[in-house]
Design a protein around this motif. Structure first.
Motif, mmCIF file in Angstrom:
data_model
loop_
_atom_site.group_PDB
_atom_site.id
_atom_site.type_symbol
_atom_site.label_atom_id
_atom_site.label_comp_id
_atom_site.label_asym_id
_atom_site.label_seq_id
_atom_site.Cartn_x
_atom_site.Cartn_y
_atom_site.Cartn_z
ATOM 1 N N ARG A 181 -5.697 -11.902 2.483
ATOM 2 C CA ARG A 181 -5.562 -10.527 3.142
ATOM 3 C C ARG A 181 -5.245 -10.373 4.672
ATOM 4 O O ARG A 181 -5.532 -11.239 5.264
ATOM 5 C CB ARG A 181 -6.993 -9.631 2.958
ATOM 6 C CG ARG A 181 -7.252 -9.495 1.495
ATOM 7 C CD ARG A 181 -8.644 -8.505 1.519
ATOM 8 N NE ARG A 181 -8.750 -8.152 0.061
ATOM 9 C CZ ARG A 181 -9.020 -7.047 -0.317
ATOM 10 N NH1 ARG A 181 -9.428 -6.041 0.594
ATOM 11 N NH2 ARG A 181 -9.320 -6.923 -1.550
ATOM 12 N N ARG B 288 4.311 -3.165 -0.577
ATOM 13 C CA ARG B 288 3.956 -1.900 -1.328
ATOM 14 C C ARG B 288 2.450 -1.307 -1.267
ATOM 15 O O ARG B 288 1.555 -2.185 -1.436
ATOM 16 C CB ARG B 288 4.087 -2.228 -2.990
ATOM 17 C CG ARG B 288 4.201 -1.262 -3.815
ATOM 18 C CD ARG B 288 4.497 -1.862 -5.351
ATOM 19 N NE ARG B 288 3.913 -2.890 -5.688
ATOM 20 C CZ ARG B 288 2.599 -3.083 -6.323
ATOM 21 N NH1 ARG B 288 1.865 -2.021 -6.349
ATOM 22 N NH2 ARG B 288 2.023 -4.231 -6.580
ATOM 23 N N ILE C 223 -0.888 0.184 -2.275
ATOM 24 C CA ILE C 223 -1.629 -0.040 -3.560
ATOM 25 C C ILE C 223 -3.009 0.737 -3.388
ATOM 26 O O ILE C 223 -3.280 1.210 -2.054
ATOM 27 C CB ILE C 223 -2.011 -1.493 -3.932
ATOM 28 C CG1 ILE C 223 -3.029 -2.166 -2.763
ATOM 29 C CG2 ILE C 223 -0.688 -2.032 -4.120
ATOM 30 C CD1 ILE C 223 -3.323 -3.457 -3.117
ATOM 31 N N TYR D 229 -7.223 1.242 -3.804
ATOM 32 C CA TYR D 229 -8.082 0.636 -3.780
ATOM 33 C C TYR D 229 -8.754 0.544 -5.024
ATOM 34 O O TYR D 229 -9.136 1.471 -5.628
ATOM 35 C CB TYR D 229 -9.071 0.817 -2.681
ATOM 36 C CG TYR D 229 -10.344 0.250 -2.637
ATOM 37 C CD1 TYR D 229 -10.503 -1.117 -2.384
ATOM 38 C CD2 TYR D 229 -11.722 0.733 -3.244
ATOM 39 C CE1 TYR D 229 -11.741 -1.817 -2.292
ATOM 40 C CE2 TYR D 229 -12.988 0.041 -3.209
ATOM 41 C CZ TYR D 229 -12.945 -1.310 -2.631
ATOM 42 O OH TYR D 229 -14.233 -1.869 -2.868
ATOM 43 N N TRP E 274 -2.104 -2.503 1.151
ATOM 44 C CA TRP E 274 -0.575 -2.883 1.024
ATOM 45 C C TRP E 274 -0.617 -4.504 0.334
ATOM 46 O O TRP E 274 -1.416 -5.166 0.499
ATOM 47 C CB TRP E 274 0.166 -3.082 2.345
ATOM 48 C CG TRP E 274 0.271 -1.847 2.880
ATOM 49 C CD1 TRP E 274 -0.558 -1.257 3.805
ATOM 50 C CD2 TRP E 274 1.433 -0.987 2.951
ATOM 51 N NE1 TRP E 274 0.003 0.162 4.032
ATOM 52 C CE2 TRP E 274 1.417 -0.010 3.667
ATOM 53 C CE3 TRP E 274 2.792 -1.078 2.152
ATOM 54 C CZ2 TRP E 274 1.994 1.248 4.003
ATOM 55 C CZ3 TRP E 274 3.588 -0.158 2.245
ATOM 56 C CH2 TRP E 274 3.356 1.121 3.291
ATOM 57 N N LYS E 275 0.028 -4.415 -0.858
ATOM 58 C CA LYS E 275 0.456 -5.992 -1.567
ATOM 59 C C LYS E 275 1.619 -6.326 -0.655
ATOM 60 O O LYS E 275 2.472 -5.777 -0.768
ATOM 61 C CB LYS E 275 0.531 -5.465 -3.075
ATOM 62 C CG LYS E 275 0.950 -6.648 -3.693
ATOM 63 C CD LYS E 275 -0.302 -7.376 -4.067
ATOM 64 C CE LYS E 275 0.017 -8.358 -5.182
ATOM 65 N NZ LYS E 275 -1.252 -9.213 -5.432
ATOM 66 N N ASN F 212 4.702 -9.119 -0.858
ATOM 67 C CA ASN F 212 5.347 -10.140 -1.803
ATOM 68 C C ASN F 212 6.229 -10.683 -0.865
ATOM 69 O O ASN F 212 7.269 -10.368 -0.182
ATOM 70 C CB ASN F 212 6.034 -9.328 -2.785
ATOM 71 C CG ASN F 212 5.011 -8.757 -3.720
ATOM 72 O OD1 ASN F 212 4.136 -9.652 -4.454
ATOM 73 N ND2 ASN F 212 5.082 -7.501 -3.903
ATOM 74 N N SER G 156 2.447 -13.817 -2.854
ATOM 75 C CA SER G 156 1.959 -12.771 -2.609
ATOM 76 C C SER G 156 0.569 -12.674 -1.927
ATOM 77 O O SER G 156 -0.112 -13.752 -2.149
ATOM 78 C CB SER G 156 2.021 -11.590 -3.640
ATOM 79 O OG SER G 156 1.354 -12.230 -4.673
#
Length: 163
Positions: free
Chosen positions: A55, A88, A90, A92, A141-142, A144, A162
């Motif tokens: 993270r 991207r 996301i 929670y 945020w994710k 990649n 990711s």
């Protein structure tokens, strides 16, 4: 949508092939496309990539470690590396409240950063600190990443990770 396949002969020349789609009796094509036919080159090395953390907060610059090694055990020294970043937003999700997500689903966003280019060292290793621009806003945020190592005159090998 239209799908077609075309198989080249073993003795066919390599290079660009042009294709046109038209209606019988019409002189104007509906669509045109091209495909590049090249000689098959087997994969000669393996790429490993790892993020320094699972993270990151929005003011932190992710750091990726990249290593490439030829399949016969030698490091893939001094090869160019390109890292493409895609973030991207996301929602929670909580293990305690598994039927709920938190946040505004209407505020989904995707952010891409310019490719980061570098080079492996003599041991086939590099570390890249990525700086998303502009800085990503608050929220979850994710991330990649597509890490690509290229052997000049040969092929590229990519690894997706990711966080």
């Amino acid at each position: 949508m239209f799908h077609a396949s075309y198989t080249t002969q073993e003795t066919a020349q390599l290079g660009r092939y042009e294709f046109e789609l038209s209606i019988p009796g019409s002189s104007a094509p509906i669509s045109e496309t091209s495909a590049l036919v090249e000689a098959f080159l087997p994969i000669r090395f393996e790429v490993k990539a790892e993020a320094s953390s699972a993270r990151y907060h929005n003011q932190e610059n992710p750091e990726l470690s990249v290593e490439a090694e030829y399949l016969f055990g030698k490091p893939a020294a001094n090869l160019p590396v390109t890292i493409e970043s895609r973030f991207r937003s996301i929602q929670y999700e909580s293990a305690r409240f598994n039927n709920f997500t938190f946040g505004d689903p209407e505020l989904s966003a995707i952010h891409t950063s310019p490719p980061c280019k570098g080079k492996l060292d003599e041991n086939g290793i590099t570390t890249a600190t990525l700086k998303p621009e502009p800085k990503i806003s608050t929220g979850l945020w994710k991330a990649n990443w597509c890490v690509t190592v290229t052997e000049p005159g040969s092929r590229s090998v990519s690894k997706n990770i990711s966080a």
